[in-house]
Design an enzyme around this catalytic site. Structure first.
Site, PDB file in Angstrom:
ATOM      1  N   GLU A 126       0.975  -1.232  -0.024  1.00 16.60           N
ATOM      2  CA  GLU A 126      -0.025   0.011  -0.153  1.00 16.60           C
ATOM      3  C   GLU A 126       0.942   1.256  -0.111  1.00 16.60           C
ATOM      4  O   GLU A 126       2.031   0.909   0.270  1.00 16.60           O
ATOM      5  CB  GLU A 126      -0.977  -0.030   1.229  1.00 16.60           C
ATOM      6  CG  GLU A 126      -1.782  -1.300   1.164  1.00 16.60           C
ATOM      7  CD  GLU A 126      -2.842  -1.290   2.651  1.00 16.60           C
ATOM      8  OE1 GLU A 126      -2.645  -0.418   3.175  1.00 16.60           O
ATOM      9  OE2 GLU A 126      -3.567  -2.172   2.774  1.00 16.60           O
ATOM     10  N   ALA A 129       2.443   1.451   3.245  1.00 17.91           N
ATOM     11  CA  ALA A 129       2.732   0.230   3.696  1.00 17.91           C
ATOM     12  C   ALA A 129       3.300  -0.696   2.837  1.00 17.91           C
ATOM     13  O   ALA A 129       2.934  -1.489   2.049  1.00 17.91           O
ATOM     14  CB  ALA A 129       1.740  -0.539   4.601  1.00 17.91           C
ATOM     15  N   GLY A 130       4.837  -0.352   2.597  1.00 20.57           N
ATOM     16  CA  GLY A 130       5.097  -1.224   1.559  1.00 20.57           C
ATOM     17  C   GLY A 130       6.214  -2.113   2.312  1.00 20.57           C
ATOM     18  O   GLY A 130       5.909  -3.203   2.139  1.00 20.57           O
ATOM     19  N   LYS A 268      36.628  -0.948 -31.476  1.00 12.96           N
ATOM     20  CA  LYS A 268      37.960  -0.439 -31.275  1.00 12.96           C
ATOM     21  C   LYS A 268      38.142   0.838 -30.713  1.00 12.96           C
ATOM     22  O   LYS A 268      37.512   1.603 -30.984  1.00 12.96           O
ATOM     23  CB  LYS A 268      38.637  -0.632 -32.778  1.00 12.96           C
ATOM     24  CG  LYS A 268      38.650  -2.039 -33.351  1.00 12.96           C
ATOM     25  CD  LYS A 268      39.571  -2.156 -34.432  1.00 12.96           C
ATOM     26  CE  LYS A 268      39.798  -3.763 -34.628  1.00 12.96           C
ATOM     27  NZ  LYS A 268      38.831  -4.281 -35.772  1.00 12.96           N
ATOM     28  N   GLN A 278      42.794  -3.959 -19.877  1.00 12.75           N
ATOM     29  CA  GLN A 278      42.757  -4.627 -18.675  1.00 12.75           C
ATOM     30  C   GLN A 278      41.497  -3.706 -17.837  1.00 12.75           C
ATOM     31  O   GLN A 278      40.646  -4.276 -17.206  1.00 12.75           O
ATOM     32  CB  GLN A 278      43.730  -4.365 -17.857  1.00 12.75           C
ATOM     33  CG  GLN A 278      44.766  -5.582 -17.682  1.00 12.75           C
ATOM     34  CD  GLN A 278      45.946  -5.426 -16.769  1.00 12.75           C
ATOM     35  OE1 GLN A 278      46.027  -4.691 -15.639  1.00 12.75           O
ATOM     36  NE2 GLN A 278      46.443  -6.685 -16.403  1.00 12.75           N
ATOM     37  N   GLN A 335      28.872   1.577 -19.059  1.00 16.94           N
ATOM     38  CA  GLN A 335      30.136   2.043 -18.801  1.00 16.94           C
ATOM     39  C   GLN A 335      31.001   1.371 -20.204  1.00 16.94           C
ATOM     40  O   GLN A 335      31.526   2.157 -20.781  1.00 16.94           O
ATOM     41  CB  GLN A 335      30.698   1.974 -17.737  1.00 16.94           C
ATOM     42  CG  GLN A 335      31.884   2.733 -17.391  1.00 16.94           C
ATOM     43  CD  GLN A 335      31.533   4.216 -17.010  1.00 16.94           C
ATOM     44  OE1 GLN A 335      30.428   4.429 -16.846  1.00 16.94           O
ATOM     45  NE2 GLN A 335      32.620   4.999 -17.394  1.00 16.94           N
ATOM     46  N   GLY A 339      29.247   6.066 -24.828  1.00 12.88           N
ATOM     47  CA  GLY A 339      28.179   6.888 -25.148  1.00 12.88           C
ATOM     48  C   GLY A 339      27.172   6.217 -25.926  1.00 12.88           C
ATOM     49  O   GLY A 339      25.856   6.325 -25.523  1.00 12.88           O
ATOM     50  N   GLU A 362       9.573  -7.097  -4.068  1.00 12.97           N
ATOM     51  CA  GLU A 362       9.514  -8.289  -3.569  1.00 12.97           C
ATOM     52  C   GLU A 362      10.379  -8.095  -1.996  1.00 12.97           C
ATOM     53  O   GLU A 362      11.054  -8.964  -1.744  1.00 12.97           O
ATOM     54  CB  GLU A 362       9.921  -9.482  -4.207  1.00 12.97           C
ATOM     55  CG  GLU A 362       9.581 -10.681  -3.775  1.00 12.97           C
ATOM     56  CD  GLU A 362       8.472 -11.315  -4.796  1.00 12.97           C
ATOM     57  OE1 GLU A 362       7.870 -10.347  -5.580  1.00 12.97           O
ATOM     58  OE2 GLU A 362       8.556 -12.274  -4.790  1.00 12.97           O
TER      59      GLU A 362
HETATM   60  N1  COS Z   1       7.909 -16.963   8.186  1.00 14.96           N
HETATM   61  C1  COS Z   1       6.821 -17.191   9.070  1.00 14.96           C
HETATM   62  N2  COS Z   1       6.554 -16.479   9.869  1.00 14.96           N
HETATM   63  C2  COS Z   1       7.193 -15.166   9.913  1.00 14.96           C
HETATM   64  C3  COS Z   1       8.205 -14.753   8.884  1.00 14.96           C
HETATM   65  C4  COS Z   1       8.771 -15.998   8.062  1.00 14.96           C
HETATM   66  N3  COS Z   1       9.226 -15.621   6.986  1.00 14.96           N
HETATM   67  N4  COS Z   1       8.656 -13.536   9.141  1.00 14.96           N
HETATM   68  C5  COS Z   1       8.277 -13.131  10.536  1.00 14.96           C
HETATM   69  N5  COS Z   1       7.428 -14.114  10.763  1.00 14.96           N
HETATM   70  C6  COS Z   1       6.452 -14.141  12.039  1.00 14.96           C
HETATM   71  C7  COS Z   1       7.292 -13.759  13.300  1.00 14.96           C
HETATM   72  O1  COS Z   1       8.005 -14.889  13.965  1.00 14.96           O
HETATM   73  C8  COS Z   1       6.392 -13.155  14.111  1.00 14.96           C
HETATM   74  O2  COS Z   1       5.578 -13.983  14.666  1.00 14.96           O
HETATM   75  P1  COS Z   1       5.097 -13.994  16.261  1.00 14.96           P
HETATM   76  O3  COS Z   1       3.996 -12.889  16.254  1.00 14.96           O
HETATM   77  O4  COS Z   1       4.364 -15.371  16.502  1.00 14.96           O
HETATM   78  O5  COS Z   1       6.245 -13.638  16.988  1.00 14.96           O
HETATM   79  C9  COS Z   1       5.499 -12.260  13.345  1.00 14.96           C
HETATM   80  O6  COS Z   1       5.699 -12.892  12.049  1.00 14.96           O
HETATM   81  C10 COS Z   1       5.987 -10.764  12.703  1.00 14.96           C
HETATM   82  O7  COS Z   1       7.221 -10.931  12.527  1.00 14.96           O
HETATM   83  P2  COS Z   1       7.828  -9.595  12.691  1.00 14.96           P
HETATM   84  O8  COS Z   1       8.074  -8.838  14.045  1.00 14.96           O
HETATM   85  O9  COS Z   1       9.462  -9.845  12.035  1.00 14.96           O
HETATM   86  O10 COS Z   1       7.518  -8.582  11.622  1.00 14.96           O
HETATM   87  P3  COS Z   1       7.802  -6.803  11.256  1.00 14.96           P
HETATM   88  O11 COS Z   1       6.613  -6.147  11.398  1.00 14.96           O
HETATM   89  O12 COS Z   1       9.044  -6.406  12.208  1.00 14.96           O
HETATM   90  O13 COS Z   1       8.059  -6.872   9.940  1.00 14.96           O
HETATM   91  C11 COS Z   1       9.610  -7.329   7.980  1.00 14.96           C
HETATM   92  C12 COS Z   1       9.144  -7.771   9.245  1.00 14.96           C
HETATM   93  C13 COS Z   1      10.183  -5.984   7.442  1.00 14.96           C
HETATM   94  C14 COS Z   1      10.500  -8.251   7.494  1.00 14.96           C
HETATM   95  C15 COS Z   1       8.355  -7.717   6.756  1.00 14.96           C
HETATM   96  O14 COS Z   1       7.331  -6.618   6.993  1.00 14.96           O
HETATM   97  C16 COS Z   1       8.756  -7.504   5.381  1.00 14.96           C
HETATM   98  O15 COS Z   1       9.073  -8.641   4.869  1.00 14.96           O
HETATM   99  N6  COS Z   1       8.468  -6.397   4.556  1.00 14.96           N
HETATM  100  C17 COS Z   1       8.788  -6.386   3.334  1.00 14.96           C
HETATM  101  C18 COS Z   1       7.499  -6.691   2.638  1.00 14.96           C
HETATM  102  C19 COS Z   1       7.756  -6.975   0.896  1.00 14.96           C
HETATM  103  O16 COS Z   1       8.643  -7.812   0.664  1.00 14.96           O
HETATM  104  N7  COS Z   1       6.977  -6.689   0.227  1.00 14.96           N
HETATM  105  C20 COS Z   1       7.034  -6.747  -1.063  1.00 14.96           C
HETATM  106  C21 COS Z   1       5.611  -7.198  -1.695  1.00 14.96           C
HETATM  107  S1  COS Z   1       5.335  -8.153  -2.946  1.00 14.96           S
HETATM  108  S2  COS Z   1       6.345  -7.045  -4.604  1.00 14.96           S
END
Ligand code: COS
Length: 379
Positions: A126, A129-130, A268, A278, A335, A339, A362
């Protein structure tokens, strides 16, 4: 331990390579310029079994391993990573259903995806929220035997083209990750609309959009997993889909190296091919070395997934390393071309623009480092 591909994998690689060389690469610049979505090519890839690769045979899919999927994606990205992203997006879209769907849900939602050409989008990100998935705001409000979804998703790959969405929404924002649910939602559900196709810097053939949910009614039977499990479903999905992203980056980088080697043999300066200097040789050597390392990390993480091992850290190693490498390698390719490299007459500026996205989507490479560091530090 052995590093060779099986006979079946060699056939798969050859199929994907031929498709990339004969059908994708010749039109890559055209779709990059027009920004149109090459639907017929994505459909062709689907017909060849190069898309939706993770769907189990039980639901009519090809059920390829993660290693197999990475073999395909490297080849597709060699041809065009925008088209490759559009093809591979289906695996991201269906993964939450494969991971968390009940038997009945899998039959209902996966089987049609194999019976006819279907595009599936993963709706997680979002505007606010990325990286911070737990902060997402798309609201899911319980209403009898259904939920009402309200809010907006951003940067959704294939968003305007998809037939089906897997959608992440919150029951209660204050609960952060514990309030998130995953749903499967047909794209034609009343209340869904999408914005214009984003005018992107690179990977311009892929369709990227805002998706609006305005009172979209989703039956409880379309929720994947329990209430509050959505965050973990998203994380487990990304663990499995980051290796193919690393493979896409490796494909971009390999193309940049091949183009650079050819150019270094022909161009060339000071009376000899620039490959004789190199300064250029060292760049080519570093490119080749980083491509090998990218592929090894990618295949290791994919192999771990295939063994049923938890691969969060290794998927992040692969995604982060391979996409950073692709950025360096494509920048060096420009590079080497000098050009000429900065003009659209030559293929390397597109590779550099395409590579940039790999460090962002991702999960940004900053998020990958966060995942790695947390795994290292956890007690
Ligand atoms: N598999 C299973 N569980 C997972 C996990 C994983 N890979 N990663 C985290 N969890 C669990 C944790 O263990 C925790 O569980 P409990 O509540 O039971 O303790 C819970 O999920 C929350 O995890 P965490 O505290 O690490 O969450 P955060 O909010 O700190 O977020 C990141 C972690 C930043 C790593 C996460 O939000 C993320 O991956 N963000 C990027 C998102 C992304 O890739 N977006 C692209 C979209 S597709 S183009």
């Amino acid at each position: 331990m052995h590093f060779g591909l099986t006979d079946e994998q060699l056939v798969l690689q050859e199929t994907a390579r031929r498709f990339a060389v004969e059908e994708v690469a010749p039109v890559a610049a055209q779709y990059d310029q027009s920004g149109e979505f090459p639907r017929h090519l994505i459909q062709k890839a689907w017909e060849l079994g190069l898309s939706s690769t993770a769907i189990p045979v039980a639901y009519g899919g090809v059920e390829l391993s993660s290693v197999d999927t990475c073999i395909i994606t490297e080849e597709l990205a060699w041809g065009c990573s925008g088209i490759g992203t559009s093809v591979m997006c289906n695996d991201l879209g269906v993964m939450p259903i494969i991971i968390a769907g009940s038997e009945e849900q899998k039959r209902e939602w996966l089987t049609p995806c194999t019976a006819g050409f279907t595009l599936i989008s993963f709706c997680l990100s979002e505007q606010a929220a990325g990286s911070d998935v737990a902060g997402l705001q798309l609201q899911a409000e319980r209403d009898g035997d259904a939920y009402l979804l309200n809010g907006t998703k951003c940067w959704i790959t294939n968003g305007g083209e998809a037939n089906l969405y897997t959608v992440f929404a919150t029951l209660d924002r204050a609960s952060r990750h514990k309030g998130i649910c995953a749903f499967v939602v047909p794209a034609d559900a009343p209340g869904i609309s999408h914005g214009k196709k984003e005018d992107k810097m690179g990977q311009r053939a892929s369709d990227t959009r805002v998706i609006h949910f305005d009172g979209v009614r989703v039956p409880v039977s379309q929720r994947l997993g329990a209430e509050g499990e959505g965050f973990k479903i998203a994380m487990r999905t990304l663990d499995r889909t980051r290796p193919p992203i690393a493979a896409l980056a490796t494909g971009i980088a390999r193309r940049a190296l091949e183009e650079s080697v050819e150019y270094a043999r022909e161009r060339k300066a000071f009376g000899q091919p620039i490959g004789g200097f190199q300064a250029v040789q060292f760049m080519l050597a570093d490119m080749a070395k980083e491509i090998e390392a990218s592929r090894l990390l990618t295949m290791q993480s994919a192999w771990m997934i295939d063994q049923g091992l938890r691969a969060s850290k290794h998927s992040s190693f692969a995604k982060c390393f391979a996409t950073d490498a692709a950025m360096r390698i494509t920048t060096d390719a420009v590079q080497i071309f000098g050009g000429n490299g900065y003009t659209k007459e030559y293929p390397v500026e597109k590779l550099m623009r395409d590579a940039k996205l790999m460090q962002i989507y991702e999960g940004t490479n900053q998020v990958q480092r966060l995942v790695i560091a947390r795994e290292l530090l956890k007690t």
